[in-house]
Design an enzyme around this catalytic site. Structure first.
Site, PDB file in Angstrom:
ATOM      1  N   ALA A  18       0.833  -1.208   0.000  1.00 24.51           N
ATOM      2  CA  ALA A  18       0.000   0.000   0.000  1.00 24.51           C
ATOM      3  C   ALA A  18       0.867   1.256   0.000  1.00 24.51           C
ATOM      4  CB  ALA A  18      -0.921  -0.007   1.216  1.00 24.51           C
ATOM      5  N   PHE A 119     -10.423 -19.491  -5.865  1.00 19.99           N
ATOM      6  CA  PHE A 119     -10.141 -19.104  -4.484  1.00 19.99           C
ATOM      7  C   PHE A 119     -11.450 -19.095  -3.704  1.00 19.99           C
ATOM      8  CE2 PHE A 119      -6.912 -17.055  -1.796  1.00 19.99           C
ATOM      9  CZ  PHE A 119      -5.763 -17.476  -2.433  1.00 19.99           C
ATOM     10  N   GLN A 240      -9.651 -12.023  11.009  1.00 23.92           N
ATOM     11  CA  GLN A 240      -9.816 -13.229  10.210  1.00 23.92           C
ATOM     12  C   GLN A 240      -8.860 -14.320  10.678  1.00 23.92           C
ATOM     13  OE1 GLN A 240      -8.694 -13.460   5.788  1.00 23.92           O
ATOM     14  NE2 GLN A 240     -10.913 -13.542   5.843  1.00 23.92           N
ATOM     15  N   HIS A 242      -7.247 -17.643   9.433  1.00 22.52           N
ATOM     16  CA  HIS A 242      -7.047 -18.400   8.201  1.00 22.52           C
ATOM     17  C   HIS A 242      -7.151 -19.873   8.541  1.00 22.52           C
ATOM     18  CE1 HIS A 242      -5.488 -19.926   4.479  1.00 22.52           C
ATOM     19  NE2 HIS A 242      -5.483 -18.706   3.979  1.00 22.52           N
ATOM     20  N   LEU A 252       1.635 -19.722   7.166  1.00 19.57           N
ATOM     21  CA  LEU A 252       0.446 -19.876   6.312  1.00 19.57           C
ATOM     22  C   LEU A 252       0.649 -20.855   5.164  1.00 19.57           C
ATOM     23  CD1 LEU A 252      -2.400 -18.414   5.663  1.00 19.57           C
ATOM     24  CD2 LEU A 252      -1.109 -17.549   3.745  1.00 19.57           C
ATOM     25  N   GLU A 255      -4.674 -20.496   0.601  1.00 18.36           N
ATOM     26  CA  GLU A 255      -5.923 -21.043   0.124  1.00 18.36           C
ATOM     27  C   GLU A 255      -5.786 -21.521  -1.329  1.00 18.36           C
ATOM     28  OE1 GLU A 255      -8.758 -18.465   1.712  1.00 18.36           O
ATOM     29  OE2 GLU A 255      -9.945 -18.496  -0.115  1.00 18.36           O
ATOM     30  N   ARG A 286     -13.434 -17.968   4.358  1.00 17.37           N
ATOM     31  CA  ARG A 286     -12.485 -18.379   5.400  1.00 17.37           C
ATOM     32  C   ARG A 286     -13.115 -18.571   6.771  1.00 17.37           C
ATOM     33  NH1 ARG A 286      -7.328 -14.731   3.548  1.00 17.37           N
ATOM     34  NH2 ARG A 286      -6.960 -16.055   1.751  1.00 17.37           N
ATOM     35  N   HIS A 353      -4.910 -14.172  11.110  1.00 17.06           N
ATOM     36  CA  HIS A 353      -4.295 -13.883   9.812  1.00 17.06           C
ATOM     37  C   HIS A 353      -4.427 -12.435   9.372  1.00 17.06           C
ATOM     38  CE1 HIS A 353      -2.947 -14.797   5.795  1.00 17.06           C
ATOM     39  NE2 HIS A 353      -4.089 -14.469   5.251  1.00 17.06           N
ATOM     40  N   GLU A 387      -3.690  -2.729   4.974  1.00 12.75           N
ATOM     41  CA  GLU A 387      -4.315  -3.488   6.072  1.00 12.75           C
ATOM     42  C   GLU A 387      -4.577  -2.628   7.303  1.00 12.75           C
ATOM     43  OE1 GLU A 387      -2.730  -7.421   6.638  1.00 12.75           O
ATOM     44  OE2 GLU A 387      -3.796  -7.658   8.553  1.00 12.75           O
ATOM     45  N   ARG A 398     -12.823 -10.782   5.204  1.00  9.79           N
ATOM     46  CA  ARG A 398     -12.198 -10.479   3.912  1.00  9.79           C
ATOM     47  C   ARG A 398     -12.162 -11.719   3.019  1.00  9.79           C
ATOM     48  NH1 ARG A 398      -6.757 -11.031   1.794  1.00  9.79           N
ATOM     49  NH2 ARG A 398      -6.181 -12.100   3.718  1.00  9.79           N
ATOM     50  N   SER A 403      -7.016  -8.487  -0.427  1.00 13.88           N
ATOM     51  CA  SER A 403      -6.148  -7.542   0.274  1.00 13.88           C
ATOM     52  C   SER A 403      -5.102  -6.954  -0.667  1.00 13.88           C
ATOM     53  CB  SER A 403      -5.453  -8.197   1.465  1.00 13.88           C
ATOM     54  OG  SER A 403      -4.517  -7.284   1.976  1.00 13.88           O
TER      55      SER A 403
HETATM   56  C1  LIG Z   1       1.183 -15.315   5.076  1.00 20.16           C
HETATM   57  C2  LIG Z   1       0.225 -14.381   4.415  1.00 20.16           C
HETATM   58  C3  LIG Z   1      -0.223 -14.615   3.122  1.00 20.16           C
HETATM   59  C4  LIG Z   1      -1.098 -13.739   2.503  1.00 20.16           C
HETATM   60  N1  LIG Z   1      -1.515 -13.993   1.225  1.00 20.16           N
HETATM   61  C5  LIG Z   1      -2.337 -13.097   0.618  1.00 20.16           C
HETATM   62  C6  LIG Z   1      -2.748 -13.296  -0.740  1.00 20.16           C
HETATM   63  O1  LIG Z   1      -2.372 -14.250  -1.405  1.00 20.16           O
HETATM   64  N2  LIG Z   1      -3.571 -12.371  -1.300  1.00 20.16           N
HETATM   65  C7  LIG Z   1      -4.020 -11.277  -0.623  1.00 20.16           C
HETATM   66  O2  LIG Z   1      -4.765 -10.478  -1.183  1.00 20.16           O
HETATM   67  N3  LIG Z   1      -3.621 -11.062   0.660  1.00 20.16           N
HETATM   68  C8  LIG Z   1      -2.793 -11.937   1.284  1.00 20.16           C
HETATM   69  N4  LIG Z   1      -2.404 -11.708   2.572  1.00 20.16           N
HETATM   70  C9  LIG Z   1      -2.728 -10.432   3.205  1.00 20.16           C
HETATM   71  C10 LIG Z   1      -1.815  -9.342   2.650  1.00 20.16           C
HETATM   72  O3  LIG Z   1      -0.560  -9.890   2.332  1.00 20.16           O
HETATM   73  C11 LIG Z   1      -1.602  -8.205   3.624  1.00 20.16           C
HETATM   74  O4  LIG Z   1      -2.843  -7.771   4.102  1.00 20.16           O
HETATM   75  C12 LIG Z   1      -0.922  -7.045   2.916  1.00 20.16           C
HETATM   76  O5  LIG Z   1       0.243  -7.468   2.271  1.00 20.16           O
HETATM   77  C13 LIG Z   1      -0.596  -5.894   3.851  1.00 20.16           C
HETATM   78  O6  LIG Z   1       0.077  -4.915   3.099  1.00 20.16           O
HETATM   79  P1  LIG Z   1       0.340  -3.458   3.674  1.00 20.16           P
HETATM   80  O7  LIG Z   1       1.010  -2.671   2.595  1.00 20.16           O
HETATM   81  O8  LIG Z   1      -0.894  -2.921   4.264  1.00 20.16           O
HETATM   82  O9  LIG Z   1       1.340  -3.720   4.878  1.00 20.16           O
HETATM   83  P2  LIG Z   1       2.744  -4.497   4.977  1.00 20.16           P
HETATM   84  O10 LIG Z   1       3.146  -5.135   3.724  1.00 20.16           O
HETATM   85  O11 LIG Z   1       2.650  -5.313   6.207  1.00 20.16           O
HETATM   86  O12 LIG Z   1       3.748  -3.323   5.209  1.00 20.16           O
HETATM   87  C14 LIG Z   1       3.746  -2.551   6.395  1.00 20.16           C
HETATM   88  C15 LIG Z   1       4.892  -1.584   6.322  1.00 20.16           C
HETATM   89  O13 LIG Z   1       4.803  -0.674   7.393  1.00 20.16           O
HETATM   90  C16 LIG Z   1       6.072  -0.515   7.993  1.00 20.16           C
HETATM   91  N5  LIG Z   1       5.858  -0.061   9.361  1.00 20.16           N
HETATM   92  C17 LIG Z   1       5.030  -0.572  10.293  1.00 20.16           C
HETATM   93  N6  LIG Z   1       5.099   0.167  11.407  1.00 20.16           N
HETATM   94  C18 LIG Z   1       5.981   1.162  11.163  1.00 20.16           C
HETATM   95  C19 LIG Z   1       6.497   2.240  11.916  1.00 20.16           C
HETATM   96  N7  LIG Z   1       6.103   2.473  13.166  1.00 20.16           N
HETATM   97  N8  LIG Z   1       7.415   3.049  11.355  1.00 20.16           N
HETATM   98  C20 LIG Z   1       7.848   2.837  10.093  1.00 20.16           C
HETATM   99  N9  LIG Z   1       7.401   1.835   9.329  1.00 20.16           N
HETATM  100  C21 LIG Z   1       6.472   1.024   9.867  1.00 20.16           C
HETATM  101  C22 LIG Z   1       6.729  -1.877   7.844  1.00 20.16           C
HETATM  102  O14 LIG Z   1       8.107  -1.779   7.956  1.00 20.16           O
HETATM  103  C23 LIG Z   1       6.271  -2.235   6.424  1.00 20.16           C
HETATM  104  O15 LIG Z   1       7.113  -1.613   5.488  1.00 20.16           O
HETATM  105  C24 LIG Z   1      -1.546 -12.602   3.203  1.00 20.16           C
HETATM  106  C25 LIG Z   1      -1.116 -12.375   4.501  1.00 20.16           C
HETATM  107  C26 LIG Z   1      -0.264 -13.266   5.120  1.00 20.16           C
HETATM  108  C27 LIG Z   1       0.109 -13.033   6.540  1.00 20.16           C
END
Ligand SMILES: Cc1cc2nc3c(=O)[nH]c(=O)nc-3n(C[C@H](O)[C@H](O)[C@H](O)COP(=O)(O)OP(=O)(O)OC[C@H]3O[C@@H](n4cnc5c(N)ncnc54)[C@H](O)[C@@H]3O)c2cc1C
Length: 588
Positions: A18, A119, A240, A242, A252, A255, A286, A353, A387, A398, A403
């Site tokens: 994101a 899925f 959620q 998983h 994990l 799915e 899920r 999850h 997230e 979800r 995601s």
């Molecule tokens: C094992 C697993 C498999 C998954 N598979 C899927 C899938 O196949 N398809 C799907 O749609 N979703 C999937 N999901 C869910 C999805 O991967 C996550 O919801 C999503 O990647 C989250 O992305 P994000 O950019 O919000 O956060 P993240 O990728 O978690 O990034 C968070 C960022 O914030 C930074 N950060 C946090 N706190 C601070 C702070 N205080 N100061 C500075 N930096 C900070 C971290 O360093 C990191 O860079 C999966 C989740 C898991 C756990």
């Protein structure tokens, strides 16, 4: 004490999918953009996403964005905001093609188009028959997405602050957001990052549970910073589970394994999902599969000597499919479960999850919070995506692969909103309040000066045990009330944590203590919001209130830190252009 001030047009906290998608939008528009991340961006938790990203491309069978929208509304158990859901599902094909053009190496069909796999909860024709909608890069979709977005950001001159931890949001006297304080993890130095607009993309907070598929860095920092700054959190009772975390390890198993034909078995070798979801079977949503597994285990049909897990069988797929489409899963099963899925089934249990709730936003990525009576007032200069945000497209549950889609769709739209805000409403920086860093400095000073305090690790373990026991797959009034009591007691202990080993390199102990401040806010929000919601909806399943109650509870929870106060706001039931999808019984 004066601290260094660095000035940017936009500051993005989080270098996952994101954060990187939003940063790209801003940097390519020529704005001076900083991304802070606790880890190197390509190690953000998005890297772990396995199964895919959804879009109604229709490459394998006919598919339509309004079918995707229907599935998402149904998956959310009618708690999702239908304007945001329409926005996301309509944009999905464009977002995936854009990633393809950025260079993301999607798996291909023989005709050269992007491969799509089945899925859970992905159906054609308004819930009638399964459809292949998940676009994948083997079982490493998040890894490929993150590297693609990182490289595009390098090209666009985004400025990265790697291993920098944001500590607190800075709001001025008008309540507007003007920056963040942050700690450089290597040196321990505090800085102020002064910005015209700030975006939080800090990911999930699954580490409030002891059994979680989430990385250790998923400590809910964005949520902690937001609620400490006086902005309530939305729908925090919805977590959620998983269905397929490796038993005992939590890692994990996507799915996508069931999408490719894997099935769940109980100790009698029975494919039990046929009883719970006769239509979708192992690919039901899920929450449905997780609850079915919990019932099997609870009623004595679990596997192993403790009868505490079920089995995921995929050997019938054959080595070729497993090695080609699920190579990472085979590696995980061998390493974490000690079984080779080509020959043996994998022991699995439902595992925490994903967090459906978070920082309240609209579909433009703008953070909204009540100023007076209106719960949708914009917090000027503040945005959230991914997230940590609650747009709310996932509602009470979800759908898998929604995601990754949420990250790129709302990352981009938040980036566009920030550009508009900076150009039209805040072309110059708003002044920083005096002593903008004082609050963060006082948190650090409290830790440094604490004597006779407790180790952070002990308090964190206590918190995780309370959340695991009292906010799990099944919930009752008694269990939740006791959980609220216990988590409030743990919160008191957090106020007295102490850094005992000050000699630690890389400020690890200090960082863990600061993360604990965030974790406990999320744990409190979760239990207090869950105790109050007296119905079952999506992932929030109560034994004592087994039915969904739309009349009383079709509304979003808002939890404030002050006096643990709860308020509610209506679900957005009006989509942008199409008709409202009226509530139905959610069966698969
Ligand atoms: C094992 C697993 C498999 C998954 N598979 C899927 C899938 O196949 N398809 C799907 O749609 N979703 C999937 N999901 C869910 C999805 O991967 C996550 O919801 C999503 O990647 C989250 O992305 P994000 O950019 O919000 O956060 P993240 O990728 O978690 O990034 C968070 C960022 O914030 C930074 N950060 C946090 N706190 C601070 C702070 N205080 N100061 C500075 N930096 C900070 C971290 O360093 C990191 O860079 C999966 C989740 C898991 C756990």
């Amino acid at each position: 004490m004066s601290v260094p001030v660095r000035r940017f047009d936009a500051v993005i906290v989080g270098g996952g999918g994101a954060g990187l998608r939003a940063a790209l939008q801003l940097s390519e528009a020529g704005l001076k953009t900083a991304v802070l991340s606790k880890v190197f961006p390509t190690r953000s938790h998005t890297v772990a996403a396995q199964g895919g990203i959804s879009a109604s491309l229709g490459n394998v069978q006919e598919d339509r964005w309004d079918w995707h929208m229907y599935d998402t509304v149904k998956g959310s158990d009618w708690l999702g905001d239908q304007d945001a859901i329409e926005f996301m599902c309509r944009k999905a094909p464009e977002a995936v093609i854009e990633l393809e053009h950025f260079g993301m190496p999607f798996d291909r069909l023989e005709n050269g188009k992007i491969y799509q796999r089945p899925f859970g909860g992905h159906m054609a024709n308004f819930g009638k028959t399964p459809v292949q909608r998940a676009c994948a890069v083997a079982d490493r979709t998040g890894h490929a997405m993150l590297h693609t977005l990182y490289q595009r950001n390098v090209r666009a001159n985004t400025q990265f602050f790697v291993e920098w931890m944001a500590l607190d949001l800075i709001r001025d006297a008008d309540g507007d957001v003007v920056g963040v304080t942050a700690l450089e993890m290597e040196t321990g130095e505090i800085s102020v990052l002064h910005a015209k607009a700030v975006l939080f993309a800090t990911g999930g907070a699954g580490r409030i549970f002891s059994a979680s598929t989430n990385a250790f860095i998923n400590t809910g920092d964005g949520l902690g910073m937001t609620i400490r700054a006086g902005i309530p959190l939305e729908d925090m009772e919805f977590w959620q589970f998983h269905p397929t975390g490796v038993a005992g390890a939590g890692v994990l198993i996507t799915e996508g394994v069931r999408g490719e034909g894997g099935i769940l078995l109980n100790c009698n070798g029975e494919r039990f999902m046929e009883r719970y979801a006769p239509n979708a079977k192992d690919l039901a949503s899920r929450d449905v599969v997780s609850r079915a597994m919990a019932v099997e285990i609870y009623e004595g049909r679990g596997c192993g000597k403790n009868k505490d897990h079920v089995l995921l069988k995929l050997d019938h797929l054959g080595p070729e499919i497993i090695n080609q489409r699920l190579p990472g899963i085979r590696e995980i099963a061998i390493k974490f479960a000690g079984v080779d899925p080509i020959k043996e089934p994998i022991p699995v249990v439902p595992t925490c999850h994903y967090q459906m709730g978070g920082i309240p936003t609209n579909y433009k990525g703008e953070v909204v919070a009540p100023k007076g009576d209106n719960p949708e007032d914009r917090v000027n200069g503040f945005y959230a995506a991914g997230e940590c945000a609650c747009a709310s497209v996932h509602g009470a549950n979800r759908l898998g692969t929604n995601s990754l889609l949420d990250l790129v769709v709302f990352g981009k739209s938040a980036g566009e909103s920030m550009i508009e805000f900076i150009r039209n409403e805040r072309p110059a920086h708003k002044p920083l309040p005096e002593n903008a860093a004082d609050y963060s400095l006082s948190r650090i000073a409290r830790l440094e000066n604490q004597t006779n305090g407790e180790e952070v690790a002990d308090v964190r373990t206590a918190m995780q045990q309370v959340v695991q026991r009292h906010a799990g797959v099944f919930r009752t009034q008694e269990v939740l009330e006791e959980g609220v009591k216990q988590i409030k007691a743990v919160a008191e202990r957090v106020k007295r944590t102490q850094i005992k080993d000050k000699s630690q390199v890389w400020n690890t102990a200090r960082i863990e203590a600061l993360e604990m401040d965030n974790l406990i806010e999320v744990a409190l929000a979760t239990l207090i919001s869950a105790e109050a919601r007296k119905e079952s909806r999506g992932a929030h399943a109560r034994d004592d209130f087994p039915d969904r109650n739309d009349e009383t509870w079709m509304k979003h929870t808002l939890y404030s830190r002050e006096d643990f106060k709860l308020s509610y706001k209506p679900v957005h039931n009006q989509p942008l252009t199409v008709d409202y999808i009226a509530p139905q019984k959610r069966v698969y």
